[in-house]
Write a protein that holds these residues in place. Sequence first.
Motif, PDB file in Angstrom:
ATOM      1  N   GLU A  13       0.831  -1.199   0.000  1.00  0.00           N
ATOM      2  CA  GLU A  13       0.000   0.000   0.000  1.00  0.00           C
ATOM      3  C   GLU A  13       0.871   1.257   0.000  1.00  0.00           C
ATOM      4  N   ILE A  14       1.955   1.244   0.749  1.00  0.00           N
ATOM      5  CA  ILE A  14       2.888   2.377   0.747  1.00  0.00           C
ATOM      6  C   ILE A  14       3.422   2.609  -0.664  1.00  0.00           C
ATOM      7  N   ALA A  15       3.812   1.541  -1.325  1.00  0.00           N
ATOM      8  CA  ALA A  15       4.336   1.658  -2.697  1.00  0.00           C
ATOM      9  C   ALA A  15       3.275   2.207  -3.641  1.00  0.00           C
ATOM     10  N   ALA A  16       2.034   1.742  -3.486  1.00  0.00           N
ATOM     11  CA  ALA A  16       0.947   2.214  -4.349  1.00  0.00           C
ATOM     12  C   ALA A  16       0.677   3.703  -4.107  1.00  0.00           C
ATOM     13  N   ILE A  17       0.669   4.112  -2.858  1.00  0.00           N
ATOM     14  CA  ILE A  17       0.426   5.524  -2.531  1.00  0.00           C
ATOM     15  C   ILE A  17       1.554   6.385  -3.088  1.00  0.00           C
ATOM     16  N   ASN A  18       2.793   5.938  -2.920  1.00  0.00           N
ATOM     17  CA  ASN A  18       3.934   6.698  -3.449  1.00  0.00           C
ATOM     18  C   ASN A  18       3.866   6.820  -4.966  1.00  0.00           C
ATOM     19  N   ALA A  19       3.471   5.748  -5.622  1.00  0.00           N
ATOM     20  CA  ALA A  19       3.469   5.732  -7.094  1.00  0.00           C
ATOM     21  C   ALA A  19       2.260   6.433  -7.694  1.00  0.00           C
ATOM     22  N   ARG A  20       1.085   6.304  -7.048  1.00  0.00           N
ATOM     23  CA  ARG A  20      -0.144   6.782  -7.688  1.00  0.00           C
ATOM     24  C   ARG A  20      -0.782   7.997  -7.039  1.00  0.00           C
ATOM     25  N   HIS A  21      -0.423   8.291  -5.787  1.00  0.00           N
ATOM     26  CA  HIS A  21      -1.097   9.388  -5.093  1.00  0.00           C
ATOM     27  C   HIS A  21      -0.171  10.577  -4.844  1.00  0.00           C
ATOM     28  N   LEU A  22       0.961  10.333  -4.231  1.00  0.00           N
ATOM     29  CA  LEU A  22       1.884  11.417  -3.866  1.00  0.00           C
ATOM     30  C   LEU A  22       2.785  11.757  -5.044  1.00  0.00           C
ATOM     31  N   ILE A  23       2.168  12.115  -6.156  1.00  0.00           N
ATOM     32  CA  ILE A  23       2.939  12.311  -7.384  1.00  0.00           C
ATOM     33  C   ILE A  23       3.322  13.770  -7.565  1.00  0.00           C
ATOM     34  N   GLN A  24       4.394  13.956  -8.271  1.00  0.00           N
ATOM     35  CA  GLN A  24       4.835  15.276  -8.719  1.00  0.00           C
ATOM     36  C   GLN A  24       4.842  15.228 -10.244  1.00  0.00           C
ATOM     37  N   THR A  25       4.595  16.329 -10.862  1.00  0.00           N
ATOM     38  CA  THR A  25       4.610  16.363 -12.321  1.00  0.00           C
ATOM     39  C   THR A  25       5.729  17.282 -12.781  1.00  0.00           C
ATOM     40  N   PRO A  26       6.260  17.038 -13.967  1.00  0.00           N
ATOM     41  CA  PRO A  26       7.194  18.018 -14.530  1.00  0.00           C
ATOM     42  C   PRO A  26       6.460  19.347 -14.689  1.00  0.00           C
ATOM     43  N   LEU A  27       7.178  20.439 -14.488  1.00  0.00           N
ATOM     44  CA  LEU A  27       6.559  21.750 -14.609  1.00  0.00           C
ATOM     45  C   LEU A  27       7.052  22.465 -15.846  1.00  0.00           C
ATOM     46  N   ARG A  28       6.125  23.173 -16.464  1.00  0.00           N
ATOM     47  CA  ARG A  28       6.462  24.078 -17.553  1.00  0.00           C
ATOM     48  C   ARG A  28       5.528  25.272 -17.407  1.00  0.00           C
ATOM     49  N   PRO A  29       5.791  26.368 -18.099  1.00  0.00           N
ATOM     50  CA  PRO A  29       4.910  27.530 -17.937  1.00  0.00           C
ATOM     51  C   PRO A  29       3.442  27.164 -18.184  1.00  0.00           C
ATOM     52  N   ALA A  30       2.584  27.667 -17.294  1.00  0.00           N
ATOM     53  CA  ALA A  30       1.155  27.373 -17.372  1.00  0.00           C
ATOM     54  C   ALA A  30       0.368  28.676 -17.487  1.00  0.00           C
ATOM     55  N   ASP A  31      -0.829  28.571 -18.026  1.00  0.00           N
ATOM     56  CA  ASP A  31      -1.682  29.743 -18.175  1.00  0.00           C
ATOM     57  C   ASP A  31      -2.247  30.214 -16.838  1.00  0.00           C
ATOM     58  N   LEU A  32      -2.396  29.283 -15.873  1.00  0.00           N
ATOM     59  CA  LEU A  32      -3.069  29.634 -14.627  1.00  0.00           C
ATOM     60  C   LEU A  32      -2.523  28.793 -13.480  1.00  0.00           C
ATOM     61  N   LEU A  33      -2.339  29.432 -12.326  1.00  0.00           N
ATOM     62  CA  LEU A  33      -2.038  28.742 -11.077  1.00  0.00           C
ATOM     63  C   LEU A  33      -3.337  28.669 -10.287  1.00  0.00           C
ATOM     64  N   PHE A  34      -3.738  27.461  -9.920  1.00  0.00           N
ATOM     65  CA  PHE A  34      -4.965  27.253  -9.146  1.00  0.00           C
ATOM     66  C   PHE A  34      -4.539  26.949  -7.712  1.00  0.00           C
ATOM     67  N   VAL A  35      -4.722  27.927  -6.823  1.00  0.00           N
ATOM     68  CA  VAL A  35      -4.335  27.779  -5.424  1.00  0.00           C
ATOM     69  C   VAL A  35      -5.563  27.340  -4.637  1.00  0.00           C
ATOM     70  N   PHE A  36      -5.537  26.097  -4.169  1.00  0.00           N
ATOM     71  CA  PHE A  36      -6.642  25.552  -3.391  1.00  0.00           C
ATOM     72  C   PHE A  36      -6.520  26.048  -1.953  1.00  0.00           C
ATOM     73  N   GLY A  37      -7.616  26.568  -1.417  1.00  0.00           N
ATOM     74  CA  GLY A  37      -7.603  27.175  -0.092  1.00  0.00           C
ATOM     75  C   GLY A  37      -7.275  26.200   1.014  1.00  0.00           C
ATOM     76  N   THR A  38      -6.790  26.754   2.128  1.00  0.00           N
ATOM     77  CA  THR A  38      -6.405  25.967   3.294  1.00  0.00           C
ATOM     78  C   THR A  38      -6.266  26.879   4.494  1.00  0.00           C
ATOM     79  N   ARG A  39      -6.248  26.289   5.659  1.00  0.00           N
ATOM     80  CA  ARG A  39      -5.848  26.985   6.884  1.00  0.00           C
ATOM     81  C   ARG A  39      -4.565  26.347   7.421  1.00  0.00           C
ATOM     82  N   VAL A  40      -4.091  25.306   6.742  1.00  0.00           N
ATOM     83  CA  VAL A  40      -2.912  24.558   7.176  1.00  0.00           C
ATOM     84  C   VAL A  40      -1.762  24.863   6.231  1.00  0.00           C
ATOM     85  N   ASP A  41      -0.603  25.178   6.769  1.00  0.00           N
ATOM     86  CA  ASP A  41       0.602  25.416   5.955  1.00  0.00           C
ATOM     87  C   ASP A  41       0.380  26.519   4.907  1.00  0.00           C
TER      88      ASP A  41
END
Length: 197
Positions: A13-41
């Motif tokens: 399950e740890i391996a599955a979460i690391n591979a499929r959930h806690l992912i990072q994507t390559p970044l390139r210039p984007a048209d919009l940054l979508f900042v999801f609200g929070t009270r944490v961090d």
Amino acid sequence: MEDRSLRMPSDDEIAAINARHLIQTPLRPADLLFVFGTRVDVAERVDAAVRLWRDGLVHWAIVSGGVTPGDISSECEIIKAAMVARGIPAERILEEYRAQNTGENVIFSLPVIDAALGRNAIRSVICLGNSWTARRYPMTLQRHWPEVEKMLVTVDSFATPRALWHTDPEFRRRVLIEWDKIEPYKAKGFIAEWPVG
């Protein structure tokens, strides 16, 4: 009833979460940054937004988030004010200040984006949110705005390295709560599979 968020996940399950959930994507210039609200961090989220802005990866942003119980300011107001204080021009930050959850972040933001920029003019979006929620941000966007390319940047203030999330009780609890939402939310149509392919 057993609290599944307190379990110790198996190695598989740890391996599955690391591979499929806690992912990072390559970044390139984007048209919009979508900042999801929070009270944490909040500070970590603002740091990431400012870094993306200064690196020229975004030229427009939307901050989405309503008032949480016991507060008088919306998540949008607090995060946008901090972004502006750090040098992002206020006129480049769209506002959505009613959302109470990730689905509402997207549903309520789309008309704001459409009115200000035109949804059809946006081809790529960087989603910015908590590390433990991870791919649920772009999965929610995929459900309501499949046409746009989605990238993902996540932040947290845990001292524990992200790959070792399962060794920190609170980090583990947060990740497992979010991981356990994926399949039920897909079944209910709240989110859609992402990345596609």
